[in-house]
Scaffold this motif. Structure first.
Motif, mmCIF file in Angstrom:
data_model
loop_
_atom_site.group_PDB
_atom_site.id
_atom_site.type_symbol
_atom_site.label_atom_id
_atom_site.label_comp_id
_atom_site.label_asym_id
_atom_site.label_seq_id
_atom_site.Cartn_x
_atom_site.Cartn_y
_atom_site.Cartn_z
ATOM 1 N N LEU A 88 -49.324 -95.817 -79.536
ATOM 2 C CA LEU A 88 -48.245 -94.837 -79.425
ATOM 3 C C LEU A 88 -48.832 -93.526 -78.912
ATOM 4 N N LEU A 89 -48.255 -92.988 -77.827
ATOM 5 C CA LEU A 89 -48.743 -91.745 -77.232
ATOM 6 C C LEU A 89 -47.700 -90.650 -77.387
ATOM 7 N N CYS A 90 -48.183 -89.414 -77.372
ATOM 8 C CA CYS A 90 -47.279 -88.262 -77.367
ATOM 9 C C CYS A 90 -47.746 -87.302 -76.275
ATOM 10 N N ILE A 91 -46.787 -86.841 -75.452
ATOM 11 C CA ILE A 91 -47.123 -85.887 -74.398
ATOM 12 C C ILE A 91 -46.218 -84.664 -74.516
ATOM 13 N N PHE A 92 -46.689 -83.565 -73.970
ATOM 14 C CA PHE A 92 -45.920 -82.323 -73.889
ATOM 15 C C PHE A 92 -45.692 -82.039 -72.402
ATOM 16 N N PRO A 93 -44.565 -82.480 -71.837
ATOM 17 C CA PRO A 93 -44.375 -82.445 -70.377
ATOM 18 C C PRO A 93 -44.330 -81.041 -69.789
ATOM 19 N N GLU A 94 -44.170 -80.010 -70.640
ATOM 20 C CA GLU A 94 -44.192 -78.647 -70.104
ATOM 21 C C GLU A 94 -45.572 -78.282 -69.559
ATOM 22 N N GLY A 95 -46.602 -78.924 -70.098
ATOM 23 C CA GLY A 95 -47.953 -78.685 -69.600
ATOM 24 C C GLY A 95 -48.600 -77.435 -70.154
ATOM 25 N N LYS A 96 -47.866 -76.601 -70.887
ATOM 26 C CA LYS A 96 -48.434 -75.392 -71.459
ATOM 27 C C LYS A 96 -47.520 -74.908 -72.578
ATOM 28 N N LEU A 97 -48.068 -74.025 -73.423
ATOM 29 C CA LEU A 97 -47.271 -73.438 -74.500
ATOM 30 C C LEU A 97 -46.236 -72.478 -73.934
ATOM 31 N N THR A 98 -45.091 -72.396 -74.605
ATOM 32 C CA THR A 98 -44.088 -71.416 -74.208
ATOM 33 C C THR A 98 -44.532 -70.008 -74.616
ATOM 34 N N ASN A 99 -44.277 -69.030 -73.743
ATOM 35 C CA ASN A 99 -44.579 -67.624 -74.051
ATOM 36 C C ASN A 99 -43.367 -66.873 -74.585
ATOM 37 N N THR A 100 -42.188 -67.492 -74.451
ATOM 38 C CA THR A 100 -40.953 -66.787 -74.790
ATOM 39 C C THR A 100 -40.135 -67.502 -75.858
ATOM 40 N N GLY A 101 -40.498 -68.723 -76.201
ATOM 41 C CA GLY A 101 -39.695 -69.525 -77.121
ATOM 42 C C GLY A 101 -38.780 -70.471 -76.378
ATOM 43 N N ASP A 102 -38.481 -70.156 -75.091
ATOM 44 C CA ASP A 102 -37.684 -71.062 -74.263
ATOM 45 C C ASP A 102 -38.577 -72.159 -73.697
ATOM 46 N N MET A 103 -37.987 -73.297 -73.404
ATOM 47 C CA MET A 103 -38.754 -74.416 -72.890
ATOM 48 C C MET A 103 -39.111 -74.185 -71.427
ATOM 49 N N PRO A 151 -41.234 -96.124 -83.493
ATOM 50 C CA PRO A 151 -41.486 -97.551 -83.734
ATOM 51 C C PRO A 151 -42.693 -97.770 -84.640
ATOM 52 N N GLU A 152 -42.608 -98.778 -85.494
ATOM 53 C CA GLU A 152 -43.706 -99.082 -86.401
ATOM 54 C C GLU A 152 -44.844 -99.794 -85.684
ATOM 55 N N ASN A 153 -44.566 -100.424 -84.555
ATOM 56 C CA ASN A 153 -45.620 -101.069 -83.780
ATOM 57 C C ASN A 153 -45.174 -101.151 -82.318
ATOM 58 N N GLY A 154 -46.114 -101.455 -81.456
ATOM 59 C CA GLY A 154 -45.815 -101.564 -80.038
ATOM 60 C C GLY A 154 -46.001 -100.253 -79.305
ATOM 61 N N ALA A 155 -46.140 -100.359 -77.962
ATOM 62 C CA ALA A 155 -46.395 -99.193 -77.127
ATOM 63 C C ALA A 155 -45.146 -98.342 -76.978
ATOM 64 N N GLY A 156 -45.351 -97.051 -76.795
ATOM 65 C CA GLY A 156 -44.256 -96.118 -76.560
ATOM 66 C C GLY A 156 -44.812 -94.739 -76.278
ATOM 67 N N VAL A 157 -43.972 -93.883 -75.659
ATOM 68 C CA VAL A 157 -44.371 -92.508 -75.356
ATOM 69 C C VAL A 157 -43.400 -91.563 -76.054
ATOM 70 N N LEU A 158 -43.939 -90.700 -76.903
ATOM 71 C CA LEU A 158 -43.164 -89.629 -77.517
ATOM 72 C C LEU A 158 -43.239 -88.406 -76.623
ATOM 73 N N VAL A 159 -42.106 -87.762 -76.400
ATOM 74 C CA VAL A 159 -42.048 -86.591 -75.524
ATOM 75 C C VAL A 159 -41.490 -85.427 -76.335
ATOM 76 N N CYS A 160 -42.213 -84.299 -76.365
ATOM 77 C CA CYS A 160 -41.816 -83.194 -77.250
ATOM 78 C C CYS A 160 -42.013 -81.855 -76.551
ATOM 79 N N ASN A 161 -41.227 -80.852 -76.990
ATOM 80 C CA ASN A 161 -41.446 -79.493 -76.509
ATOM 81 C C ASN A 161 -42.745 -78.934 -77.090
ATOM 82 N N HIS A 162 -43.313 -77.932 -76.399
ATOM 83 C CA HIS A 162 -44.635 -77.412 -76.771
ATOM 84 C C HIS A 162 -44.498 -75.956 -77.197
#
Length: 628
Positions: free
Chosen positions: A532-547, A452-463
């Motif tokens: 606009l916020l972005c979080i990584f719900p895994e909480g840590k980096l992947t060690n294997t490439g899998d989520m 979104p160009e404006n307004g609140a929102g949460v982006l969720v992405c793999n880490h």
């Protein structure tokens, strides 16, 4: 982002009539002004007994004076009234002024012509706030860089062509005066005709009371702009560009004559090359920015202005020709191409610098106050140009040569840039992110227009890697606040970038209960303010490439702030030097080669009541696919 070409705007009614209206205005200003300066220089005795040098200083000053006196009022008018109608009224004023000037030309009435110069200054003052406030009403955010680039290109080309045509017409042996007198009227009429097709542009503040006191209104405008620091410093950065340009361009006539030993055609060549550079740099901004408002180009432009300003000094001291030359013989001289290249690059980097600043002002300023903010910027520009003239004069009095003035201005630019970027590190941080994805990484975005160009929102992405936040930040059309592991947040150097981006560090309760609670409070506050916020719900980096498994923190966020959620997936970062794995990091770096191809894929928005950690993980995994 839609990967359209900015030139397609020239075929569309929402942009093309306005573009040609402003182009013809800049063109006509300079045909008239240059013709008058030229005739006073070469045929002064038939027009006046006053000192020609004094008049050559007075005429540009009278053109700039209305910007100081009437910009505050013009900004209020542009916010209060519909902009298409405003543009047409301004063009009617231009026709009247050019008819008055035609009478002055035909009767050899110098003071009537000088009144015409002041009138054209008023015309430009009234049109300026309309010009830049019009664009965000009719262009989407991903079109603003391209639209501003075309406007800047058109303005500088109009100025250049106007100067050339004005100088050529007025010295025509038989019909010079008549050609200028009736030609400028014809151009003004053509400008009015193009303005008739400008679409309706509603007034953002129709109930605004008009304050006719320019001093108090200017102070109020600037005070209002100071409340938004990025906008205010963008105004100052814009005015600084005009300071820099005024000093450099003012030296070109004597530089061409006394240092390059060229005739008038060499001076025209310098102006042409500089204008071509500005136009090219302005147009290139869209390509380099990825069709978004990329303020990372501003430090890039500032660096180029200092580097090539200093290089122009070095090139000038290496130029050895002492014989009189015209344009063709100048180009044949040793060192001439180096000088022309430096001037070209000054223009190119000037375009990189100025176009994103306009886009920042247009997108981050309160829409109801945009025209008045632009008007305040025009006043600052005029004042900075006056100070530039005084500064250049002081340097000449102190014995500076013109090449030394180029050098001093380049060095001063470096100090000013460092100061501005230290006040708002977001500019420099975005430059680092932009540079990263233009060199180390080649990033392709898929469906990024969903963000979104404006307004609140949460982006969720793999880490996947330590660079995830920087890559996402560089691809986003707007600032993002990241919620990230407190240990990654503390990594040297990256920590400075994350702090500058106002990232929110978070820790598990068992590690630091206070950090965790503060993070949720900061998140709720940011979303309440429409960020606009972005979080990584895994909480840590992947060690294997899998989520890794998605944690429940997203639900705590949405319980407090039920905002839209946007699933995203990074593809291609696993195995890079910045990812975490068992292999040697340098082996990973060399195995990937010098450039890594990445993708950031954005999924459709989800409402808060549709979200669970399991559903989100499946959405992100589906977006990522098999490419890790």
């Amino acid at each position: 982002m839609s990967q359209h070409s900015q030139f397609s705007l020239l075929t569309q009614r929402r942009f093309a009539p306005f573009f040609w209206t402003q182009f013809l205005g800049a063109f006509n200003d300079n045909v008239f002004k240059t013709a008058l300066l030229t005739i006073l220089t070469f045929d002064a005795l038939n027009w006046t007994k006053l000192d020609v040098g004094l008049l050559n200083q007075l005429i540009p000053g009278l053109f700039i004076l209305p910007f100081v006196l009437f910009s505050a009022t013009s900004g209020q008018l542009a916010d209060k009234f519909e902009k298409g109608g405003m543009a047409r009224k301004v063009k009617l004023l231009e026709i009247f002024i050019m008819c008055l000037a035609a009478y002055g030309w035909m009767t050899h009435s110098l003071w009537v012509l000088i009144a015409g110069i002041a009138g054209m200054g008023i015309h430009s003052t009234l049109f300026g706030p309309v010009k830049y406030a019009y664009l965000p009403q009719h262009l989407s955010t991903d079109e603003l860089i391209g639209g501003n680039g075309l406007i800047e290109m058109g303005t500088f080309v109009g100025i250049l062509l106007g100067e050339i045509l004005g100088a050529m017409l007025v010295v025509h042996q038989s019909w010079g005066i008549e050609l200028v007198a009736f030609g400028t009227v014809a151009i003004a009429i053509l400008g009015y005709l193009t303005s008739l097709s400008i679409p309706y542009s509603p007034a953002p503040a129709p109930e605004l009371p008009i304050n006719l006191n320019p001093i108090s209104e200017t102070i109020r405008n600037i005070a209002f702009s100071k409340q938004n620091r990025p906008v205010f410093l963008s105004l100052l950065g814009n005015s600084w560009f005009w300071f820099y340009g005024a000093i450099v361009l003012a030296q070109f006539p004597l530089y061409a004559k006394n240092y390059l030993h060229g005739d008038h055609s060499v001076f025209v060549l310098l102006l042409t090359v500089f204008s071509f550079g500005i136009g090219s740099g302005s147009l290139l901004c869209e390509k380099l920015s990825g069709h978004k408002v990329e303020i990372g180009l501003v430090p890039f432009g500032a660096i180029g202005l200092s580097v090539f300003g200093f290089e122009l000094y070095l090139a000038s001291t290496s130029y050895t020709n002492s014989g009189a030359v015209d344009i063709w013989h100048f180009v044949e001289q040793t060192g001439s191409l180096r000088i022309l290249f430096d001037i070209l690059m000054l223009g190119v980097f000037g375009g990189f610098y100025i176009v994103p600043l306009f886009a920042v002002i247009q997108t981050r300023c309160d829409p109801q106050h945009l025209s008045r903010t632009i008007a305040g910027m025009n006043i600052l520009n005029a004042l900075f140009m006056v100070v530039a003239s005084l500064t250049a004069s002081a340097m000449l009095v102190k014995g500076f040569t013109i090449p030394q003035i180029f050098m001093a201005t380049a060095v001063l630019n470096a100090f000013v840039a460092i100061y501005i970027f230290s006040l708002v590190p977001e500019f420099l941080m975005r430059f680092i992110a932009w540079l990263l994805i233009q060199t180390v990484y080649k990033v392709k975005t898929v469906n990024a227009s969903i963000i979104p160009e404006n307004g609140a929102g949460v982006l969720v992405c793999n880490h996947v890697s330590y660079m995830d936040a920087i890559v996402i930040m560089a691809c986003s059309p707007r600032p993002i606040r990241f919620v990230m592991d407190h240990r990654i947040f503390k990594i040297p150097f990256l920590s400075w970038i994350f702090r500058t981006a106002k990232a929110i560090p978070i820790a598990p309760a068992k590690e630091d209960q206070w950090v965790m609670e503060k993070a949720y409070v900061d998140i709720a506050q940011a979303l309440h303010e429409g960020e606009l916020l972005c979080i990584f719900p895994e909480g840590k980096l992947t060690n294997t490439g899998d989520m890794n498994e998605f944690k429940g923190g997203i639900m705590k966020i949405l319980d407090r702030s039920p905002v839209p959620v946007y699933p995203m997936a990074l593809r291609g970062l696993w195995g890079s030097i910045f990812s975490r794995g068992r292999s040697n990091p340098f082996e990973r770096a060399f195995s990937r080669g010098p450039f890594s191809k990445l993708e950031l894929v954005v999924g459709d928005a989800m409402s808060a009541d549709q979200v669970t950690p399991i559903i989100l993980q499946e959405k992100v995994k589906e977006l990522r696919g098999d490419w890790r």
